[in-house]
Design an enzyme around this catalytic site. Structure first.
Site, PDB file in Angstrom:
ATOM      1  N   MET A   1       0.837  -1.187   0.000  1.00 31.44           N
ATOM      2  CA  MET A   1       0.000   0.000   0.000  1.00 31.44           C
ATOM      3  C   MET A   1       0.880   1.247   0.000  1.00 31.44           C
ATOM      4  O   MET A   1       1.810   1.329   0.795  1.00 31.44           O
ATOM      5  CB  MET A   1      -0.900   0.023   1.228  1.00 31.44           C
ATOM      6  CG  MET A   1      -1.810  -1.198   1.357  1.00 31.44           C
ATOM      7  SD  MET A   1      -2.754  -1.132   2.857  1.00 31.44           S
ATOM      8  CE  MET A   1      -1.455  -1.476   4.029  1.00 31.44           C
ATOM      9  N   CYS A   2       0.592   2.156  -0.887  1.00 31.35           N
ATOM     10  CA  CYS A   2       1.232   3.467  -0.971  1.00 31.35           C
ATOM     11  C   CYS A   2       2.470   3.471  -1.870  1.00 31.35           C
ATOM     12  O   CYS A   2       3.188   2.473  -1.975  1.00 31.35           O
ATOM     13  CB  CYS A   2       1.616   4.022   0.395  1.00 31.35           C
ATOM     14  SG  CYS A   2       0.273   4.099   1.585  1.00 31.35           S
ATOM     15  N   THR A   3       2.695   4.627  -2.471  1.00 30.67           N
ATOM     16  CA  THR A   3       3.859   4.861  -3.321  1.00 30.67           C
ATOM     17  C   THR A   3       4.361   6.272  -3.061  1.00 30.67           C
ATOM     18  O   THR A   3       3.568   7.208  -2.955  1.00 30.67           O
ATOM     19  CB  THR A   3       3.493   4.726  -4.812  1.00 30.67           C
ATOM     20  OG1 THR A   3       2.974   3.420  -5.063  1.00 30.67           O
ATOM     21  CG2 THR A   3       4.701   4.967  -5.703  1.00 30.67           C
TER      22      THR A   3
ATOM     23  N   ASP B   1      -2.600   4.554   0.035  1.00 29.62           N
ATOM     24  CA  ASP B   1      -3.438   3.399  -0.272  1.00 29.62           C
ATOM     25  C   ASP B   1      -3.844   2.732   1.029  1.00 29.62           C
ATOM     26  O   ASP B   1      -2.980   2.424   1.868  1.00 29.62           O
ATOM     27  CB  ASP B   1      -2.682   2.388  -1.139  1.00 29.62           C
ATOM     28  CG  ASP B   1      -2.135   2.991  -2.429  1.00 29.62           C
ATOM     29  OD1 ASP B   1      -2.610   4.072  -2.823  1.00 29.62           O
ATOM     30  OD2 ASP B   1      -1.230   2.374  -3.010  1.00 29.62           O
TER      31      ASP B   1
ATOM     32  N   ARG C   1       4.760  -1.480  -8.927  1.00 28.20           N
ATOM     33  CA  ARG C   1       4.580  -0.033  -8.801  1.00 28.20           C
ATOM     34  C   ARG C   1       5.926   0.663  -8.629  1.00 28.20           C
ATOM     35  O   ARG C   1       6.140   1.769  -9.150  1.00 28.20           O
ATOM     36  CB  ARG C   1       3.667   0.282  -7.608  1.00 28.20           C
ATOM     37  CG  ARG C   1       2.207  -0.091  -7.839  1.00 28.20           C
ATOM     38  CD  ARG C   1       1.310   0.324  -6.686  1.00 28.20           C
ATOM     39  NE  ARG C   1       1.342  -0.617  -5.587  1.00 28.20           N
ATOM     40  CZ  ARG C   1       1.851  -0.390  -4.383  1.00 28.20           C
ATOM     41  NH1 ARG C   1       2.405   0.800  -4.117  1.00 28.20           N
ATOM     42  NH2 ARG C   1       1.817  -1.297  -3.441  1.00 28.20           N
TER      43      ARG C   1
END
Length: 328
Positions: free
Chosen positions: A1-3, A21, A206
């Protein structure tokens, strides 16, 4: 989760973007936290300090600092890392609750180098706390970046902090740990390998896309174009709304996005459930005044009133109270 992605090119602004995210709403609001506030570590330990710098943060549940930037141009971003292992809390050592971990850096440091040196010197512990929205205990790592374009990734494995400090560490996502992410990257075209650039929402995919596209952004002709360019990259790494996969009842999706222009001191926020983009110009914020909050949790849907420059829309209030460790 997350970028999280940072871009720093000669003659251009330093821009950092992040996707948040998560599998549920976190009641995110924006807060102005002025310099001069007295804080404690949240675990009943030895760390007490007075904020040297004021900051603008995105808070979860009005209890946790998860993203933000201070008036000196240091920014930080909390992202998920399943492999995180903070060890057993030793009350004889300096420690910070997970809720105030990021805030300590925003309060005390102007640069990544200062922050990284402090972690290396103190080996500060991080004490995890249960997410007040779900009851689960998050496992997270931290990215820091500053107006010089410097970058650091801080991860805890086997109870000890590892600091990845280098301007080349421009992207962070989630699992696996950062050393393994760098190895996985080598299999793709453009990074030494032959595999086609991947397209799934896996953290490693990602990571590859964010590195690839952020390195190929055209030269921007101004602050607006620079922010737009970064938004194009993090949107490419976003997680769409979708129903859960079989056997995985909780599925993350991108719930909001931020872009911070660390050179021109502008913080841009965009919710994925509201078509309006908002921003705050930090040079117009009085970081010597009172704490102030911008209520985003109630400004949802197509009827949302907040749009554009919201620097003067914050409302004075008591400072945010960080979640603390509850002792039995």
């Amino acid at each position: 989760m997350c970028t999280r992605v940072i871009r720093s090119s000669p003659g251009e602004a330093v821009i950092v973007g992040r996707n948040m995210d998560y599998h549920c709403d976190t009641g995110t609001n924006l807060w102005v936290l002025p310099r001069g506030l007295d804080r404690v570590d949240g675990v009943g330990g030895s760390l007490h300090w007075t904020a040297k710098y004021g900051s603008l943060i995105a808070g979860a549940y009005d209890l946790i600092s998860v993203d933000g930037v201070n008036e000196a141009g240091l920014a930080g971003h909390i992202l998920w890392l399943t492999e995180s292992d903070y060890g057993t809390y030793d009350t004889s050592k300096p420690a910070l609750s997970m809720a105030i971990w990021l805030q300590y850096f925003l309060d005390n440091f102007a640069t990544v180098a200062e922050a990284a040196a402090w972690v290396e010197k103190t080996k500060v512990q991080v004490v995890p706390l249960a997410d007040p929205g779900t009851g689960t205990v998050p496992a997270v790592h931290l990215a820091l970046d500053d107006a010089t374009g410097d970058s650091a990734i801080i991860e805890y494995v086997d109870g000890e902090p590892t600091v990845w400090h280098d301007r080349s560490y421009t992207v962070m996502t989630n699992s696996p740990t950062y050393d393994k992410q760098l190895e996985l990257l080598k299999q793709f075209e453009g990074f030494g390998g032959t595999d086609t650039l991947p397209g799934t929402t896996l953290a490693s995919d990602r990571f590859a896309r964010a590195r690839y596209y952020s390195a190929r952004l055209p030269k921007s002709d101004g602050p607006v174009a620079a922010v737009a360019g970064m938004l194009s990259v993090i949107r490419n790494a976003a997680q769409p709304f979708r129903i859960p996969d079989p056997g995985k009842p909780e599925v993350s999706q991108t719930i909001w996005q931020t872009v911070a222009d660390l050179t021109n001191k502008r913080y841009v926020y965009s919710s994925t459930t509201n078509p309006n983009t908002i921003w705050v110009d930090l040079d117009e914020v009085d970081f010597g005044g009172s704490a102030r909050k911008l209520d985003l949790a109630s400004d949802t849907g197509l009827e949302g009133d907040l749009v554009g420059n919201v620097t003067d829309k914050f409302v004075a209030c008591a400072p945010m109270q960080f979640l603390t460790l509850t002792r039995k």
